[in-house]
Design an enzyme around this catalytic site. Structure first.
Site, PDB file in Angstrom:
ATOM      1  N   ARG A 191      60.275  63.714   4.674  1.00  0.00           N
ATOM      2  CA  ARG A 191      59.470  62.767   3.899  1.00  0.00           C
ATOM      3  C   ARG A 191      58.059  63.280   3.594  1.00  0.00           C
ATOM      4  O   ARG A 191      57.381  62.728   2.715  1.00  0.00           O
ATOM      5  CB  ARG A 191      59.334  61.456   4.683  1.00  0.00           C
ATOM      6  N   ARG A 240      66.849  50.058  11.630  1.00  0.00           N
ATOM      7  CA  ARG A 240      65.792  51.051  11.414  1.00  0.00           C
ATOM      8  C   ARG A 240      66.077  52.351  12.151  1.00  0.00           C
ATOM      9  O   ARG A 240      65.150  53.062  12.545  1.00  0.00           O
ATOM     10  CB  ARG A 240      64.423  50.486  11.827  1.00  0.00           C
ATOM     11  N   TYR A 291      56.602  38.072   1.107  1.00  0.00           N
ATOM     12  CA  TYR A 291      55.816  39.220   0.606  1.00  0.00           C
ATOM     13  C   TYR A 291      55.234  38.935  -0.776  1.00  0.00           C
ATOM     14  O   TYR A 291      54.089  39.282  -1.067  1.00  0.00           O
ATOM     15  CB  TYR A 291      56.669  40.485   0.579  1.00  0.00           C
ATOM     16  N   ARG A 327      62.579  56.370  11.038  1.00  0.00           N
ATOM     17  CA  ARG A 327      61.469  55.865  11.832  1.00  0.00           C
ATOM     18  C   ARG A 327      61.044  56.847  12.901  1.00  0.00           C
ATOM     19  O   ARG A 327      59.929  57.328  12.895  1.00  0.00           O
ATOM     20  CB  ARG A 327      61.811  54.507  12.439  1.00  0.00           C
ATOM     21  N   ASP A 351      64.577  49.981   1.188  1.00  0.00           N
ATOM     22  CA  ASP A 351      63.682  48.960   1.741  1.00  0.00           C
ATOM     23  C   ASP A 351      63.970  47.646   1.047  1.00  0.00           C
ATOM     24  O   ASP A 351      64.500  47.630  -0.063  1.00  0.00           O
ATOM     25  CB  ASP A 351      62.208  49.346   1.550  1.00  0.00           C
TER      26      ASP A 351
HETATM   27  O1  1CP Z   1      66.982  52.415   9.324  1.00  0.00           O
HETATM   28  C1  1CP Z   1      66.150  52.348   8.422  1.00  0.00           C
HETATM   29  O2  1CP Z   1      64.940  52.627   8.554  1.00  0.00           O
HETATM   30  C2  1CP Z   1      66.701  51.945   7.100  1.00  0.00           C
HETATM   31  C3  1CP Z   1      65.760  51.669   6.081  1.00  0.00           C
HETATM   32  C4  1CP Z   1      64.898  50.422   6.107  1.00  0.00           C
HETATM   33  C5  1CP Z   1      65.260  49.081   6.265  1.00  0.00           C
HETATM   34  C6  1CP Z   1      66.614  48.517   6.660  1.00  0.00           C
HETATM   35  C7  1CP Z   1      63.520  50.471   5.800  1.00  0.00           C
HETATM   36  C8  1CP Z   1      62.742  51.699   5.595  1.00  0.00           C
HETATM   37  N1  1CP Z   1      63.080  49.183   5.682  1.00  0.00           N
HETATM   38  C9  1CP Z   1      64.107  48.318   5.980  1.00  0.00           C
HETATM   39  C10 1CP Z   1      64.109  46.861   5.937  1.00  0.00           C
HETATM   40  C11 1CP Z   1      62.831  46.147   5.928  1.00  0.00           C
HETATM   41  N2  1CP Z   1      61.667  46.434   5.281  1.00  0.00           N
HETATM   42  C12 1CP Z   1      62.661  44.905   6.559  1.00  0.00           C
HETATM   43  C13 1CP Z   1      63.743  44.171   7.290  1.00  0.00           C
HETATM   44  C14 1CP Z   1      63.983  44.754   8.624  1.00  0.00           C
HETATM   45  C15 1CP Z   1      62.924  44.484   9.634  1.00  0.00           C
HETATM   46  O3  1CP Z   1      62.637  43.291   9.875  1.00  0.00           O
HETATM   47  O4  1CP Z   1      62.434  45.462  10.222  1.00  0.00           O
HETATM   48  C16 1CP Z   1      61.347  44.481   6.336  1.00  0.00           C
HETATM   49  C17 1CP Z   1      60.694  43.212   6.847  1.00  0.00           C
HETATM   50  C18 1CP Z   1      60.729  45.450   5.528  1.00  0.00           C
HETATM   51  C19 1CP Z   1      59.361  45.413   4.998  1.00  0.00           C
HETATM   52  C20 1CP Z   1      58.620  46.625   5.375  1.00  0.00           C
HETATM   53  N3  1CP Z   1      58.770  47.829   4.759  1.00  0.00           N
HETATM   54  C21 1CP Z   1      57.716  46.780   6.445  1.00  0.00           C
HETATM   55  C22 1CP Z   1      57.285  45.691   7.414  1.00  0.00           C
HETATM   56  C23 1CP Z   1      55.910  45.195   7.116  1.00  0.00           C
HETATM   57  C24 1CP Z   1      55.581  43.900   7.818  1.00  0.00           C
HETATM   58  O5  1CP Z   1      55.601  42.832   7.163  1.00  0.00           O
HETATM   59  O6  1CP Z   1      55.294  43.939   9.040  1.00  0.00           O
HETATM   60  C25 1CP Z   1      57.304  48.119   6.438  1.00  0.00           C
HETATM   61  C26 1CP Z   1      56.332  48.799   7.350  1.00  0.00           C
HETATM   62  C27 1CP Z   1      57.992  48.760   5.374  1.00  0.00           C
HETATM   63  C28 1CP Z   1      57.943  50.199   5.004  1.00  0.00           C
HETATM   64  C29 1CP Z   1      59.110  50.983   5.404  1.00  0.00           C
HETATM   65  N4  1CP Z   1      60.433  50.636   5.197  1.00  0.00           N
HETATM   66  C30 1CP Z   1      61.261  51.634   5.664  1.00  0.00           C
HETATM   67  C31 1CP Z   1      60.409  52.663   6.177  1.00  0.00           C
HETATM   68  C32 1CP Z   1      60.899  53.974   6.754  1.00  0.00           C
HETATM   69  C33 1CP Z   1      59.082  52.237   6.016  1.00  0.00           C
HETATM   70  C34 1CP Z   1      57.802  53.000   6.394  1.00  0.00           C
HETATM   71  C35 1CP Z   1      57.441  53.848   5.231  1.00  0.00           C
HETATM   72  C36 1CP Z   1      56.081  54.417   5.260  1.00  0.00           C
HETATM   73  O7  1CP Z   1      55.136  53.771   5.751  1.00  0.00           O
HETATM   74  O8  1CP Z   1      55.959  55.542   4.748  1.00  0.00           O
END
Ligand code: 1CP
Length: 350
Positions: A44, A31, A155, A35, A80
Site C-alpha cells: 500500500r 479486518r 458518516y 491492517r 471499504d
Molecule cells: O479485512 C479488511 O481490512 C477488509 C477491508 C475493510 C473492511 C471490511 C476495510 C479496509 N474497511 C472495512 C469495513 C469498514 N470501514 C467498517 C465496518 C467494519 C468495522 O466496524 O470495523 C467501517 C466502520 C469502516 C469505516 C472506516 N474506514 C474506518 C473507521 C472510522 C471510524 O469511524 O472509527 C476507517 C479507519 C476506515 C479506513 C480503512 N478501511 C479499510 C482500511 C485498511 C482502512 C485504513 C486505510 C488507511 O487509513 O489508509
C-alpha cells in the site's frame, strides 16, 4: 452422487452458515486484510486507500495475503464501506488515521435529493477484483460486504467518524420523513453494491452495521430495521451475515432483518446471545452465529488466548452453526503470528 460430491467439497464456512455440521469450526477475522500485515503496508505504500480499492490487482493481492498466511476459512474482500458512495459520486475521502471524511455532509432535503444512485458500471473494478480472486482462491469462499444504511448514514450526516452520532440521531427524530428518505436512498446503493458482488461470484455477504449499537431497540426498529431488511431481502442465493458492535439489545431485531448468520461482539457470550434470539422467536430453529473473541485478547499471550478460544467454541455449540471470528476488527498493532496461532487453536478445538 452429484449431491454427495457437493456435500464433500462444500467449504466449512458455508456449511456452518446454513446450519450444517462442518468438518472443522470455520474461522476468519474481520479486518484480517489490510491492517496488521507488513506485506500489506509494503504493497500500500504510496497508494491512497480509495485508489487501492479501485485497483483490481491490488484488491486481489491484499485480499489474498491473510488467506496465504493464516489458513483462514474465508477471504474478506479488501474494500471499504464508503466505496459505493465514492463510486456513485459522493465527494469523500478516507483520511489515514481518521477514516472516511465527507466533503459536504448530508443534512437537508436538498442534500438527500442530490445523493446519486449507484450503477453497476461505477463499481466495475470491484467486480473485476472478484473475478481475479475467484481464480486464486480455490475452495476458500470469498465474502463480499457493504455498510448498512444506518452506519453509512452516520458518516454522511456527521461528515466523518463520530462518537455520539448526535447529528444523525437529531435528524432521525426531528424529521423522520427526511430520515427515511435518506435511508431508502442509501439502502438502494447498498443493495446494488451487494448485488454486483454476488453476481461477480462472492460466496457470502456481510452487512456491517458497526454503529447500530448506539441506538435503543425502539429507535433501531423504527428508523433502521425496515431499511436493513430491504437490503438483506434483496440478496438471494448466498448466506447473509449481519453484524454490529454493542448490539446485545438488538440481536433479535438484527436477526429479524433477514440474516442467515448473526454477528455477535465480545460483550455477549454466544450462548446468551443465542438464548435471547430463541426467546424472541421460539418457533424458529436456533440462529447461526458469528464471533466473538475480544480483539484485545490477541495481545494477552497464548495460554489466555487458548482458554478464550475453547470457551467461545463451547458456548457456540448451542447455536445451529458457529463461524468463529473476532467480536470486532483486528486491531492495527496485532502480531500477525498470533492471528495464525488463533486460527490453529480454533481448528484444533472440538
Ligand atoms: O479485512 C479488511 O481490512 C477488509 C477491508 C475493510 C473492511 C471490511 C476495510 C479496509 N474497511 C472495512 C469495513 C469498514 N470501514 C467498517 C465496518 C467494519 C468495522 O466496524 O470495523 C467501517 C466502520 C469502516 C469505516 C472506516 N474506514 C474506518 C473507521 C472510522 C471510524 O469511524 O472509527 C476507517 C479507519 C476506515 C479506513 C480503512 N478501511 C479499510 C482500511 C485498511 C482502512 C485504513 C486505510 C488507511 O487509513 O489508509
Amino acid at each position: 452422487m452429484v449431491g454427495e460430491m457437493t456435500e464433500m467439497t462444500e467449504p466449512p464456512l458455508l456449511v456452518a452458515a446454513r446450519g450444517g455440521t462442518p468438518s472443522r469450526t470455520p474461522v476468519w477475522f474481520m479486518r484480517q486484510a489490510g491492517r496488521s500485515l507488513p506485506e500489506y503496508r509494503a504493497l500500500r505504500a504510496g497508494t491512497a486507500m480509495l485508489d487501492a480499492c479501485f485497483d483490481p490487482e491490488m484488491v486481489c493481492e491484499i485480499t489474498m495475503q491473510p488467506v496465504r498466511r493464516h489458513d483462514v476459512d474465508g477471504a474478506i474482500l479488501f474494500s471499504d464501506i464508503v466505496v459505493p458512495l465514492k463510486a456513485a459520486g459522493v465527494d469523500l475521502d478516507i483520511v489515514a488515521g481518521t477514516g472516511p471524511v465527507v466533503a459536504s455532509p448530508v443534512r437537508t432535503r436538498d442534500d438527500v435529493a442530490a445523493l446519486p444512485e449507484l450503477e453497476a458500471a461505477h463499481v466495475r473494478p470491484v467486480a473485476d477484483a472478484i473475478g481475479l480472486l475467484l481464480k486464486e482462491l480455490g475452495n476458500v469462499p470469498l465474502i463480499g460486504f457493504a455498510g448498512a444504511p444506518f452506519t453509512l448514514a452516520s458518516y454522511l450526516v456527521e461528515g466523518g467518524p463520530s462518537r455520539n452520532h448526535e447529528r444523525t440521531k437529531a435528524l432521525m427524530h426531528s424529521d423522520p420523513d427526511l430520515w427515511h428518505a435518506l435511508l431508502a436512498k442509501i439502502a438502494d446503493i447498498t443493495a446494488e453494491f451487494l448485488r454486483v458482488q454476488v453476481e461477480a461470484g462472492v460466496k457470502a455477504v456481510q452487512l456491517f452495521d458497526s454503529w447500530a449499537g448506539a441506538l435503543s431497540e425502539r429507535d433501531y426498529r423504527t428508523f433502521v430495521l425496515p431499511h436493513s431488511t430491504r437490503v438483506l431481502e434483496s440478496i438471494t442465493g448466498v448466506p447473509r451475515i449481519h453484524f454490529g458492535v454493542g448490539t446485545t439489545e438488538l440481536l433479535p431485531a438484527m436477526r429479524e432483518a433477514g440474516a442467515d448468520v448473526v454477528g455477535v461482539d465480545w460483550r455477549t457470550p454466544l450462548d446468551v446471545a443465542v438464548r435471547r434470539m430463541v426467546q424472541a422467536a421460539p418457533d424458529l430453529p436456533p440462529p447461526v452465529v458469528q464471533g466473538n473473541l475480544d480483539p484485545a485478547l490477541l495481545f494477552a499471550g497464548i495460554p489466555a488466548l487458548e482458554r478464550e478460544v475453547d470457551r467461545i467454541v463451547e458456548e457456540g455449540k448451542v447455536a445451529s452453526g458457529h463461524i468463529f471470528n473476532l467480536g470486532h476488527g483486528v486491531l492495527p498493532d496485532t502480531d500477525p503470528d498470533v492471528i495464525t496461532k488463533a486460527v490453529e487453536l480454533v481448528h484444533r478445538s472440538r
